[in-house]
Design a protein around this motif. Structure first.
Motif, PDB file in Angstrom:
ATOM      1  N   ALA A 165       1.277  -1.029  -0.487  1.00 21.84           N
ATOM      2  CA  ALA A 165      -0.024   0.077   0.047  1.00 21.84           C
ATOM      3  C   ALA A 165       0.809   1.169  -0.329  1.00 21.84           C
ATOM      4  O   ALA A 165       0.545   2.241  -0.153  1.00 21.84           O
ATOM      5  CB  ALA A 165      -0.636  -0.038   1.374  1.00 21.84           C
ATOM      6  N   ARG A 166       2.147   1.079   0.699  1.00 22.57           N
ATOM      7  CA  ARG A 166       2.665   2.680   0.271  1.00 22.57           C
ATOM      8  C   ARG A 166       4.059   2.544  -0.596  1.00 22.57           C
ATOM      9  O   ARG A 166       4.521   3.047  -0.946  1.00 22.57           O
ATOM     10  CB  ARG A 166       4.168   1.993   1.594  1.00 22.57           C
ATOM     11  CG  ARG A 166       2.881   2.561   2.613  1.00 22.57           C
ATOM     12  CD  ARG A 166       3.869   2.408   4.232  1.00 22.57           C
ATOM     13  NE  ARG A 166       3.237   2.938   5.149  1.00 22.57           N
ATOM     14  CZ  ARG A 166       3.441   2.771   6.193  1.00 22.57           C
ATOM     15  NH1 ARG A 166       3.411   0.954   6.257  1.00 22.57           N
ATOM     16  NH2 ARG A 166       2.857   2.431   7.580  1.00 22.57           N
ATOM     17  N   ASP A 167       3.341   0.953  -1.672  1.00 24.53           N
ATOM     18  CA  ASP A 167       4.290   0.728  -3.509  1.00 24.53           C
ATOM     19  C   ASP A 167       6.304   0.707  -2.090  1.00 24.53           C
ATOM     20  O   ASP A 167       7.211   1.093  -3.006  1.00 24.53           O
ATOM     21  CB  ASP A 167       5.027   2.466  -3.654  1.00 24.53           C
ATOM     22  CG  ASP A 167       4.737   1.893  -5.257  1.00 24.53           C
ATOM     23  OD1 ASP A 167       4.747   0.743  -5.537  1.00 24.53           O
ATOM     24  OD2 ASP A 167       5.903   2.920  -5.573  1.00 24.53           O
ATOM     25  N   ARG A 168       5.578  -0.291  -1.802  1.00 20.48           N
ATOM     26  CA  ARG A 168       7.326  -0.843  -1.159  1.00 20.48           C
ATOM     27  C   ARG A 168       6.822  -2.189  -1.604  1.00 20.48           C
ATOM     28  O   ARG A 168       6.454  -3.213   0.092  1.00 20.48           O
ATOM     29  CB  ARG A 168       7.550  -0.751   0.364  1.00 20.48           C
ATOM     30  CG  ARG A 168       7.621   0.921   0.081  1.00 20.48           C
ATOM     31  CD  ARG A 168       8.452   1.513   2.131  1.00 20.48           C
ATOM     32  NE  ARG A 168       8.217   3.059   1.895  1.00 20.48           N
ATOM     33  CZ  ARG A 168       8.541   3.081   3.163  1.00 20.48           C
ATOM     34  NH1 ARG A 168       8.200   2.848   4.056  1.00 20.48           N
ATOM     35  NH2 ARG A 168       8.127   4.097   3.261  1.00 20.48           N
ATOM     36  N   ILE A 169       8.024  -3.832  -1.759  1.00 16.64           N
ATOM     37  CA  ILE A 169       8.535  -4.623  -2.121  1.00 16.64           C
ATOM     38  C   ILE A 169       9.061  -5.168  -1.193  1.00 16.64           C
ATOM     39  O   ILE A 169      10.381  -4.651  -2.142  1.00 16.64           O
ATOM     40  CB  ILE A 169       7.923  -5.118  -3.206  1.00 16.64           C
ATOM     41  CG1 ILE A 169       6.368  -5.008  -3.662  1.00 16.64           C
ATOM     42  CG2 ILE A 169       8.084  -6.766  -2.949  1.00 16.64           C
ATOM     43  CD1 ILE A 169       6.423  -5.315  -4.516  1.00 16.64           C
ATOM     44  N   ARG A 180      10.748 -16.275  -9.330  1.00 18.74           N
ATOM     45  CA  ARG A 180      11.498 -17.916  -8.727  1.00 18.74           C
ATOM     46  C   ARG A 180       9.511 -18.603  -8.623  1.00 18.74           C
ATOM     47  O   ARG A 180      10.173 -19.201  -9.910  1.00 18.74           O
ATOM     48  CB  ARG A 180      12.399 -17.951  -7.715  1.00 18.74           C
ATOM     49  CG  ARG A 180      12.305 -19.992  -8.235  1.00 18.74           C
ATOM     50  CD  ARG A 180      14.163 -20.203  -7.052  1.00 18.74           C
ATOM     51  NE  ARG A 180      13.506 -21.219  -6.037  1.00 18.74           N
ATOM     52  CZ  ARG A 180      14.805 -21.246  -5.135  1.00 18.74           C
ATOM     53  NH1 ARG A 180      15.104 -21.213  -4.613  1.00 18.74           N
ATOM     54  NH2 ARG A 180      14.328 -22.593  -4.145  1.00 18.74           N
ATOM     55  N   PHE A 181       8.612 -18.280  -7.992  1.00 20.83           N
ATOM     56  CA  PHE A 181       7.843 -18.722  -7.768  1.00 20.83           C
ATOM     57  C   PHE A 181       6.087 -18.465  -8.437  1.00 20.83           C
ATOM     58  O   PHE A 181       5.749 -18.640  -8.277  1.00 20.83           O
ATOM     59  CB  PHE A 181       7.961 -18.568  -6.748  1.00 20.83           C
ATOM     60  CG  PHE A 181       8.559 -19.369  -5.269  1.00 20.83           C
ATOM     61  CD1 PHE A 181       7.836 -20.457  -4.621  1.00 20.83           C
ATOM     62  CD2 PHE A 181      10.335 -18.982  -4.640  1.00 20.83           C
ATOM     63  CE1 PHE A 181       8.702 -21.042  -3.972  1.00 20.83           C
ATOM     64  CE2 PHE A 181      10.486 -19.325  -4.314  1.00 20.83           C
ATOM     65  CZ  PHE A 181      10.034 -20.273  -3.459  1.00 20.83           C
ATOM     66  N   HIS A 182       6.931 -17.404  -9.691  1.00 19.05           N
ATOM     67  CA  HIS A 182       5.978 -16.947 -10.379  1.00 19.05           C
ATOM     68  C   HIS A 182       4.512 -15.866  -9.724  1.00 19.05           C
ATOM     69  O   HIS A 182       3.573 -16.277 -10.025  1.00 19.05           O
ATOM     70  CB  HIS A 182       5.294 -18.372 -11.394  1.00 19.05           C
ATOM     71  CG  HIS A 182       5.792 -19.082 -11.903  1.00 19.05           C
ATOM     72  ND1 HIS A 182       6.599 -19.243 -13.176  1.00 19.05           N
ATOM     73  CD2 HIS A 182       6.245 -20.565 -11.505  1.00 19.05           C
ATOM     74  CE1 HIS A 182       7.738 -19.813 -13.347  1.00 19.05           C
ATOM     75  NE2 HIS A 182       7.752 -21.064 -12.659  1.00 19.05           N
ATOM     76  N   VAL A 183       5.351 -15.021  -8.870  1.00 16.64           N
ATOM     77  CA  VAL A 183       4.188 -14.172  -8.352  1.00 16.64           C
ATOM     78  C   VAL A 183       4.659 -13.373  -8.888  1.00 16.64           C
ATOM     79  O   VAL A 183       5.699 -12.404  -8.702  1.00 16.64           O
ATOM     80  CB  VAL A 183       4.492 -14.205  -6.484  1.00 16.64           C
ATOM     81  CG1 VAL A 183       4.146 -13.007  -6.600  1.00 16.64           C
ATOM     82  CG2 VAL A 183       4.520 -15.125  -6.308  1.00 16.64           C
ATOM     83  N   THR A 184       3.380 -12.341  -9.770  1.00 21.24           N
ATOM     84  CA  THR A 184       3.268 -10.689  -9.385  1.00 21.24           C
ATOM     85  C   THR A 184       3.313  -9.853  -8.442  1.00 21.24           C
ATOM     86  O   THR A 184       3.092 -10.492  -7.724  1.00 21.24           O
ATOM     87  CB  THR A 184       2.425 -11.061 -10.812  1.00 21.24           C
ATOM     88  OG1 THR A 184       0.892 -11.155 -10.193  1.00 21.24           O
ATOM     89  CG2 THR A 184       2.709 -11.513 -11.682  1.00 21.24           C
ATOM     90  N   GLU A 185       3.061  -8.683  -9.111  1.00 20.47           N
ATOM     91  CA  GLU A 185       2.995  -7.502  -7.968  1.00 20.47           C
ATOM     92  C   GLU A 185       1.184  -7.080  -8.282  1.00 20.47           C
ATOM     93  O   GLU A 185       0.565  -7.449  -7.186  1.00 20.47           O
ATOM     94  CB  GLU A 185       3.592  -6.219  -8.346  1.00 20.47           C
ATOM     95  CG  GLU A 185       4.845  -6.107  -8.125  1.00 20.47           C
ATOM     96  CD  GLU A 185       5.158  -4.735  -8.098  1.00 20.47           C
ATOM     97  OE1 GLU A 185       4.797  -3.164  -8.225  1.00 20.47           O
ATOM     98  OE2 GLU A 185       6.542  -4.761  -8.377  1.00 20.47           O
ATOM     99  N   ARG A 186       0.348  -7.813  -8.919  1.00 15.87           N
ATOM    100  CA  ARG A 186      -0.670  -8.299  -8.432  1.00 15.87           C
ATOM    101  C   ARG A 186      -1.499  -9.431  -7.753  1.00 15.87           C
ATOM    102  O   ARG A 186      -2.785  -9.430  -7.090  1.00 15.87           O
ATOM    103  CB  ARG A 186      -2.033  -8.573 -10.672  1.00 15.87           C
ATOM    104  CG  ARG A 186      -3.154  -8.630 -10.464  1.00 15.87           C
ATOM    105  CD  ARG A 186      -3.638  -8.424 -11.571  1.00 15.87           C
ATOM    106  NE  ARG A 186      -4.925  -7.860 -12.261  1.00 15.87           N
ATOM    107  CZ  ARG A 186      -5.450  -8.327 -12.759  1.00 15.87           C
ATOM    108  NH1 ARG A 186      -4.903  -8.933 -14.230  1.00 15.87           N
ATOM    109  NH2 ARG A 186      -7.041  -8.059 -13.293  1.00 15.87           N
TER     110      ARG A 186
END
Length: 303
Positions: A192-196, A205-211
């Motif tokens: 929510a703060r635009d931080r990952i 590697r785990f096929h995870v997107t920001e979405r």
């Protein structure tokens, strides 16, 4: 938390200190000597203030900006506030600081012979938070933790007069792990703060997107990613655990509490099925006590 230093602070500073109750680990528990509790709370007050500036979570009313001499027109500029905080920090070491929390810190700095570097590291980490929103590799994240987390453990060792190279190394492992655990608990809040704070290489590697991370609940790929990062944190905590057995008395209890707090938080993440998106998993008191007992038992065997 103790009353002596609180009495010297204003309402905004007391609100900052009050956040100690929300941490994964006990900050300054009752069983410690009064001087240690005062010193630990003084350091916590500074560290919490830095993070609140970096996260935009200062108490309403603008008192902190006024204490730091920041023009009201710039009171929402986090980099300006961090620059002003660094200026006031340097006063701790050579004159009289303006902010109540830094005035409370000054006796601790003088009594324990603390240096500016750990405090400057915490400020640098929060400056980085304003400029760096993603971390490409795990090594990049570890470099961030070197600034954002490891200085706290080093300050605890300095306050208690137990800092040796080996203990500092173990402390760094524990503190880095605690930072990673916090990142895992706060994935949704950070996004929510635009931080990952999950390394981009691991998302790939785990096929995870920001979405995927923005979803209300975690899918299978996100859960697998969180499980992987949780195991990294657990490994670091176990690697650093010999620190507990290297000290004695009430300090051993304190460091066991820090380590157990991280392990109990990881238990909560596991119990949630690694779904950290539905809300931050929080440890329970029974889990904390169980992990503390296990850490102390290991320390007794190794000590």
């Amino acid at each position: 938390m103790t009353e002596t230093r609180q009495a010297r602070t204003d309402a905004a500073s007391r609100a900052t200190l009050g956040k100690a109750a929300d941490e994964n680990f006990p900050v300054a528990p009752f069983f410690l000597p009064r001087a240690w509790r005062d010193d630990l709370m003084a350091v916590y007050g500074f560290a919490r203030l830095v993070d609140d500036i970096g996260d935009g979570d200062l108490a309403p009313g603008g008192a902190d900006a006024r204490h730091l001499g920041v023009d009201p027109a710039a009171a929402d500029d986090r980099l300006v506030l961090l620059d002003a905080l660094e200026t006031d920090l340097r006063r701790v070491f050579d004159s009289t600081p303006h902010h109540p929390l830094l005035r409370a810190l000054q006796p601790t700095v003088r009594r324990c012979g603390l240096t500016p570097e750990p405090f400057l590291g915490l400020i640098a980490a929060n400056r980085q938070d304003q400029l760096v929103r993603r971390y490409k590799t795990y090594e990049d994240l570890l470099a961030y933790c070197e600034l954002s987390a490891n200085p706290v453990g080093r300050l605890v060792l300095a306050i208690t007069g137990t800092d040796t190279p080996e203990r500092i190394r173990r402390s760094d492992e524990i503190c880095t792990a605690l930072q990673i655990v916090e990142h895992l608990q706060d994935v949704a809040e950070d996004l929510a703060r635009d931080r990952i704070y999950l390394p981009a290489e691991d998302l790939t590697r785990f096929h995870v997107t920001e979405r995927d991370l923005a979803a209300p609940t975690a899918g299978a790929s996100v859960r697998a990613l969180i499980a992987f990062e949780a195991e990294r944190a657990r490994t670091l905590l176990h690697a650093g655990a010999p620190l507990v057995g290297s000290v004695h008395g009430r300090l051993r209890l304190l460091l066991a509490g820090f380590t157990a707090g991280g392990l109990a938080a990881l238990d909560a993440v596991t119990d949630a099925g690694y779904d950290v998106l539905a809300g931050p998993p929080k440890s329970t008191k029974p889990s904390l006590m169980r992990q503390a007992g296990a850490v102390l038992l290991r320390a007794r065997r190794e000590g």
